[in-house]
Design an enzyme around this catalytic site. Structure first.
Site, PDB file in Angstrom:
ATOM      1  N   CYS A 175      24.177  27.115   0.017  1.00  0.00           N
ATOM      2  CA  CYS A 175      22.969  26.367   0.321  1.00  0.00           C
ATOM      3  C   CYS A 175      22.598  25.607  -0.947  1.00  0.00           C
ATOM      4  CB  CYS A 175      21.857  27.322   0.746  1.00  0.00           C
ATOM      5  SG  CYS A 175      20.930  26.718   2.155  1.00  0.00           S
ATOM      6  N   CYS A 226      23.119  24.629   5.002  1.00  0.00           N
ATOM      7  CA  CYS A 226      22.248  23.446   5.015  1.00  0.00           C
ATOM      8  C   CYS A 226      23.119  22.203   4.889  1.00  0.00           C
ATOM      9  CB  CYS A 226      21.196  23.509   3.910  1.00  0.00           C
ATOM     10  SG  CYS A 226      21.829  23.326   2.240  1.00  0.00           S
ATOM     11  N   CYS A 270      30.147  20.482  -0.541  1.00  0.00           N
ATOM     12  CA  CYS A 270      31.091  21.593  -0.685  1.00  0.00           C
ATOM     13  C   CYS A 270      32.359  21.060  -1.351  1.00  0.00           C
ATOM     14  CB  CYS A 270      31.420  22.201   0.670  1.00  0.00           C
ATOM     15  SG  CYS A 270      32.374  23.718   0.536  1.00  0.00           S
TER      16      CYS A 270
END
Length: 139
Positions: A9, A81, A88
């Site tokens: 997150c 989220c 990522c």
């Protein structure tokens, strides 16, 4: 051997901390969960409070960045989220990446009495949806 799961997150303060705690508490016989953020901040005290209601203590948890996990193997990397999903890193290539988004209760304004029900709702949704995903994927 336990499957390793990393929850991501943005700030590693609320949703990812709850997911880590929930998986380690309820599914710890099959999974080992970790959490990180694209930025480190602090563990949200209201997230810790609603987790304590389930007997899960986040006192030893701390907010971490992805750098702490560089090069470590994971079976699943789950973003919680949209921001973390977009950021990522590619070094998690070769593992199952999944995005399972949840509302951010830390964005709510108001006193504790007014916002705690939303923290509980998100906690319970994380428990349900993450458990379903991991148990379904691990059969």
């Amino acid at each position: 051997m336990k499957k390793r799961v990393l929850f991501l997150c943005t700030h590693n303060s609320c949703r990812s901390q709850m997911a880590e705690g929930l998986v380690n508490h309820f599914l710890g016989d099959r999974f080992e969960a970790f959490s990180a953020g694209t930025e480190a901040t602090r563990v949200n005290p209201l997230a810790a409070r609603v987790m304590a209601e389930l007997g899960i203590d986040l006192a030893a948890h701390r907010s971490k960045t992805l750098d702490e996990f560089a090069g470590q193997p994971f079976d699943y990397v789950i973003t919680l989220c949209g921001d973390a999903n977009e950021k990522c890193p590619l070094f998690f290539g070769g593992v199952q990446r999944e995005h399972i988004g949840f509302d951010d209760p830390s964005r709510l304004k108001g006193n504790e009495e007014n916002v705690l029900p939303e923290y509980r709702r998100v906690r319970d949704e994380i428990k349900e949806r993450i458990s379903q995903f991991l148990l379904g994927a691990n059969q």
